[in-house]
Design a protein around this motif. Structure first.
Motif, PDB file in Angstrom:
ATOM      1  N   LEU A  93     -30.489   1.385 -19.712  1.00 62.01           N
ATOM      2  CA  LEU A  93     -28.887   1.077 -20.508  1.00 62.01           C
ATOM      3  C   LEU A  93     -28.615   2.343 -20.972  1.00 62.01           C
ATOM      4  CD1 LEU A  93     -27.206  -0.908 -21.707  1.00 62.01           C
ATOM      5  CD2 LEU A  93     -29.071  -1.192 -23.560  1.00 62.01           C
ATOM      6  N   ILE A  94     -29.137   3.391 -21.475  1.00 60.65           N
ATOM      7  CA  ILE A  94     -28.538   4.370 -22.131  1.00 60.65           C
ATOM      8  C   ILE A  94     -27.773   5.120 -21.146  1.00 60.65           C
ATOM      9  CG2 ILE A  94     -28.912   6.502 -23.398  1.00 60.65           C
ATOM     10  CD1 ILE A  94     -31.169   4.954 -24.780  1.00 60.65           C
ATOM     11  N   ALA A 132     -28.479  -5.580 -28.300  1.00 63.78           N
ATOM     12  CA  ALA A 132     -27.491  -4.454 -28.766  1.00 63.78           C
ATOM     13  C   ALA A 132     -26.643  -5.047 -29.594  1.00 63.78           C
ATOM     14  CB  ALA A 132     -26.850  -4.003 -27.421  1.00 63.78           C
ATOM     15  N   SER A 133     -26.802  -4.169 -31.099  1.00 69.61           N
ATOM     16  CA  SER A 133     -26.165  -4.978 -32.124  1.00 69.61           C
ATOM     17  C   SER A 133     -24.680  -5.013 -32.083  1.00 69.61           C
ATOM     18  CB  SER A 133     -26.551  -4.169 -33.182  1.00 69.61           C
ATOM     19  OG  SER A 133     -26.013  -2.770 -33.334  1.00 69.61           O
ATOM     20  N   SER A 134     -23.987  -5.338 -33.118  1.00 80.16           N
ATOM     21  CA  SER A 134     -22.498  -5.255 -33.026  1.00 80.16           C
ATOM     22  C   SER A 134     -22.036  -4.119 -33.267  1.00 80.16           C
ATOM     23  CB  SER A 134     -21.900  -6.603 -33.785  1.00 80.16           C
ATOM     24  OG  SER A 134     -22.537  -6.250 -35.204  1.00 80.16           O
ATOM     25  N   TYR A 163     -31.018  14.700 -28.961  1.00 78.91           N
ATOM     26  CA  TYR A 163     -32.259  14.330 -27.998  1.00 78.91           C
ATOM     27  C   TYR A 163     -32.473  12.844 -27.503  1.00 78.91           C
ATOM     28  CZ  TYR A 163     -33.131  19.398 -28.457  1.00 78.91           C
ATOM     29  OH  TYR A 163     -33.101  21.007 -28.743  1.00 78.91           O
ATOM     30  N   VAL A 164     -32.089  12.052 -28.806  1.00 74.39           N
ATOM     31  CA  VAL A 164     -32.614  10.619 -28.598  1.00 74.39           C
ATOM     32  C   VAL A 164     -31.710  10.056 -27.225  1.00 74.39           C
ATOM     33  CG1 VAL A 164     -30.779   9.348 -29.912  1.00 74.39           C
ATOM     34  CG2 VAL A 164     -32.786   8.754 -29.922  1.00 74.39           C
ATOM     35  N   THR A 165     -30.596  10.616 -26.780  1.00 70.06           N
ATOM     36  CA  THR A 165     -30.014  10.270 -25.715  1.00 70.06           C
ATOM     37  C   THR A 165     -30.618  10.667 -24.333  1.00 70.06           C
ATOM     38  OG1 THR A 165     -28.681  12.007 -25.302  1.00 70.06           O
ATOM     39  CG2 THR A 165     -27.684  10.503 -26.653  1.00 70.06           C
ATOM     40  N   THR A 166     -31.674  11.531 -24.375  1.00 73.45           N
ATOM     41  CA  THR A 166     -32.268  12.010 -23.216  1.00 73.45           C
ATOM     42  C   THR A 166     -33.320  10.787 -22.839  1.00 73.45           C
ATOM     43  OG1 THR A 166     -34.133  13.071 -24.329  1.00 73.45           O
ATOM     44  CG2 THR A 166     -31.711  14.057 -23.978  1.00 73.45           C
ATOM     45  N   VAL A 201     -31.682   2.451 -28.808  1.00 76.34           N
ATOM     46  CA  VAL A 201     -30.502   2.399 -27.889  1.00 76.34           C
ATOM     47  C   VAL A 201     -29.329   2.577 -29.000  1.00 76.34           C
ATOM     48  CG1 VAL A 201     -29.214   0.499 -26.752  1.00 76.34           C
ATOM     49  CG2 VAL A 201     -31.651   0.670 -26.299  1.00 76.34           C
ATOM     50  N   GLY A 202     -29.370   1.806 -30.136  1.00 80.11           N
ATOM     51  CA  GLY A 202     -28.287   2.054 -31.068  1.00 80.11           C
ATOM     52  C   GLY A 202     -28.035   3.499 -31.246  1.00 80.11           C
TER      53      GLY A 202
END
Length: 214
Positions: A93-94, A132-134, A163-166, A201-202
């Motif tokens: 998803l990311i 996936a939150s609003s 780094y969280v996007t990797t 994800v958020g």
């Protein structure tokens, strides 16, 4: 007026099943089916008809959904991409969002969910699963203000956001940040609270939207 859809999926049965289902939706029509991203490229380069939506399988041989989404983003930015996946996989998803997808749907979705997703994509420019939150949706749509203007981040939290996007695990992030896994979990929990989010994800989508990604 009917909205035009292209289906990109290497599984012929699934692609034809999607086409059959969509044929029951009066506002949509499938203009062609491709087996992979390269096949889609060739069709778009030869044909004058450009789809409004591309239903794009994430996992395909030759040219997968990630590469295809990036190519569409660069060459046909007006086309809306709905990623299709077998699993509710955070990493996929990311990565698909980073590569330009505006929607994400599981292949086990009901026809009612498919029409809801397609309508949302055309009317609102986006469609993402319930987990996936609003706040994530608002960020993706571009209607939110910059994170830094609203939230006071520490420098280490900013580093963690990159780094969280990797695809690195939290343990791997802790190693590259030279701290313990528990400290990384503390950064995560602090950001969850500050941003009112509940998932990686958020955090990743916020980071991508606001320029924190690596």
């Amino acid at each position: 007026m009917k909205y035009k859809i292209a289906i990109v999926d290497d599984h012929v049965l699934i692609a034809n099943a999607l086409k059959s289902i969509i044929s029951n939706f009066p506002q949509f029509e499938v203009i062609h089916i491709s087996e992979n991203g390269l096949d889609l490229q060739q069709k778009l380069n030869k044909e004058s008809e450009i789809p409004n939506i591309v239903l794009l399988d994430v996992s395909m041989p030759i040219m997968d959904g990630f590469e295809t989404a990036q190519w569409l983003k660069e060459n046909y930015p007006e086309v809306l991409i709905m990623a299709l996946s077998m699993q509710d996989d955070d990493k996929s998803l990311i990565k698909m969002i980073k590569n330009g997808a505006k929607g994400y749907m599981l292949k086990n979705a009901q026809p009612t969910q498919l029409i809801e997703g397609l309508n949302n994509l055309m009317e609102r420019g986006q469609f993402f699963p319930d987990w996936a939150s609003s706040k994530i949706i608002t960020s993706i749509s571009g209607n939110s203000t910059s994170i830094e203007s609203c939230v006071d981040f520490s420098e280490r939290e900013k580093e963690f956001l990159k780094y969280v996007t990797t695809e690195m695990t939290y343990k791997e992030i802790s190693e590259i940040m030279y701290c313990s896994p528990r400290t990384v979990e503390n950064y995560r929990d602090s950001l969850f609270e500050k941003l009112e989010l509940k998932s990686r994800v958020g955090l990743a989508v916020y980071a991508i939207k606001n320029g924190f990604s690596v």
